[in-house]
Design an enzyme around this catalytic site. Structure first.
Site, PDB file in Angstrom:
ATOM      1  N   CYS A   1     -38.138   8.147 -26.971  1.00 20.74           N
ATOM      2  CA  CYS A   1     -37.175   7.585 -27.918  1.00 20.74           C
ATOM      3  C   CYS A   1     -36.591   6.280 -27.363  1.00 20.74           C
ATOM      4  CB  CYS A   1     -36.102   8.627 -28.242  1.00 20.74           C
ATOM      5  SG  CYS A   1     -35.156   8.254 -29.743  1.00 20.74           S
TER       6      CYS A   1
ATOM      7  N   HIS B   1     -39.161  13.085 -29.953  1.00 18.65           N
ATOM      8  CA  HIS B   1     -38.719  13.871 -28.802  1.00 18.65           C
ATOM      9  C   HIS B   1     -39.675  15.053 -28.580  1.00 18.65           C
ATOM     10  CE1 HIS B   1     -34.736  12.219 -27.589  1.00 18.65           C
ATOM     11  NE2 HIS B   1     -34.817  11.681 -28.802  1.00 18.65           N
TER      12      HIS B   1
ATOM     13  N   GLU C   1     -40.153  16.802 -25.942  1.00 20.38           N
ATOM     14  CA  GLU C   1     -39.542  17.864 -25.138  1.00 20.38           C
ATOM     15  C   GLU C   1     -38.794  18.872 -25.996  1.00 20.38           C
ATOM     16  OE1 GLU C   1     -36.030  15.397 -25.962  1.00 20.38           O
ATOM     17  OE2 GLU C   1     -38.148  14.969 -25.579  1.00 20.38           O
TER      18      GLU C   1
END
Length: 232
Positions: free
Chosen positions: A101, A204, A206
């Site tokens: 990001c 994102h 993760e």
């Protein structure tokens, strides 16, 4: 030995506090890396094998030679200065870099590129890039370029990702190419054409916690392990 991965945290200037979502460390640990949090002090530790530039707030527009628009959000000068210098030093030393990001935007600026301060104002996009949905839920599509790292990792031309941003990569920095775009033409992933591993994504991974997203971290940690073997 596990590759040691440094992760940059966000910095709350008012509270004087560093903070980092646990998902970053979990994603690195899940693929065999050893995560450590980096603070904005001194040079790159010699024990680092890779660096994750995490998500967070806006980047100071003056750093890419623009005056701030009224839509620009809160900035952290301390974080900006640290991450840009860290990124530039890592590029010089060929330390693997993964930008997530905001982190993707930092990589682009470090290499001389620019970003949109606010995509709603500066582009014709009508897509919703700041979702109002759970962090692990995909809300828009990306189109993946052929013969890129992302296409090799995922083996597909289209995917769905989450989205939490109002800034985005505009003019690409030196040596970078885009590897994915959203359907409104906004760059969603970048990679370096010459360096061993410099990769950034606007979403994102993760937070999504899927096997597909995990392959991004696995490739990054593998590159970090190779870097560790070279520098021993």
């Amino acid at each position: 030995m596990q590759p040691v991965i440094g992760i940059t945290p966000d910095y709350d200037s008012a509270a004087g506090r560093y903070q980092l979502h646990q998902d970053y460390a979990a994603a690195i640990s899940a693929v065999g890396g050893y995560p450590v949090m980096l603070f904005g002090q001194g040079e790159i530790p010699l024990f680092l094998d890779g660096i994750v530039l995490s998500g967070g707030g806006d980047i100071d527009p003056l750093l890419f030679h623009e005056e701030p628009l009224r839509e620009s959000g809160e900035i952290s000068p301390r974080r900006d200065q640290f991450e840009l210098s860290l990124c530039q030093a890592a590029i010089q030393k060929n330390i693997p870099l993964l930008g997530i990001c905001r982190g993707m935007q930092v990589i682009n600026i470090a290499l001389g590129g620019t970003i949109y301060q606010d995509i709603g104002v500066q582009t014709k996009s009508t897509l919703k890039h700041r979702q109002q949905a759970p962090r692990d839920y995909a809300t828009h599509s990306i189109m993946i370029e052929e013969n890129t790292l992302l296409s090799h990792l995922w083996g597909k031309e289209k995917a769905a990702v989450n989205s939490f941003h109002h800034q985005g990569v505009a003019l690409l920095g030196e040596g970078l190419r885009y590897s994915a775009k959203s359907q409104d033409g906004l760059i969603e992933a970048i990679e370096h054409t010459e360096k061993p591993f410099i990769f950034g994504v606007q979403w994102h991974p993760e937070a999504m916690k899927t096997g597909e997203q995990g392959r991004i971290f696995a490739a990054f940690v593998q590159a970090a392990a190779e870097f560790h073997a070279i520098r021993r």
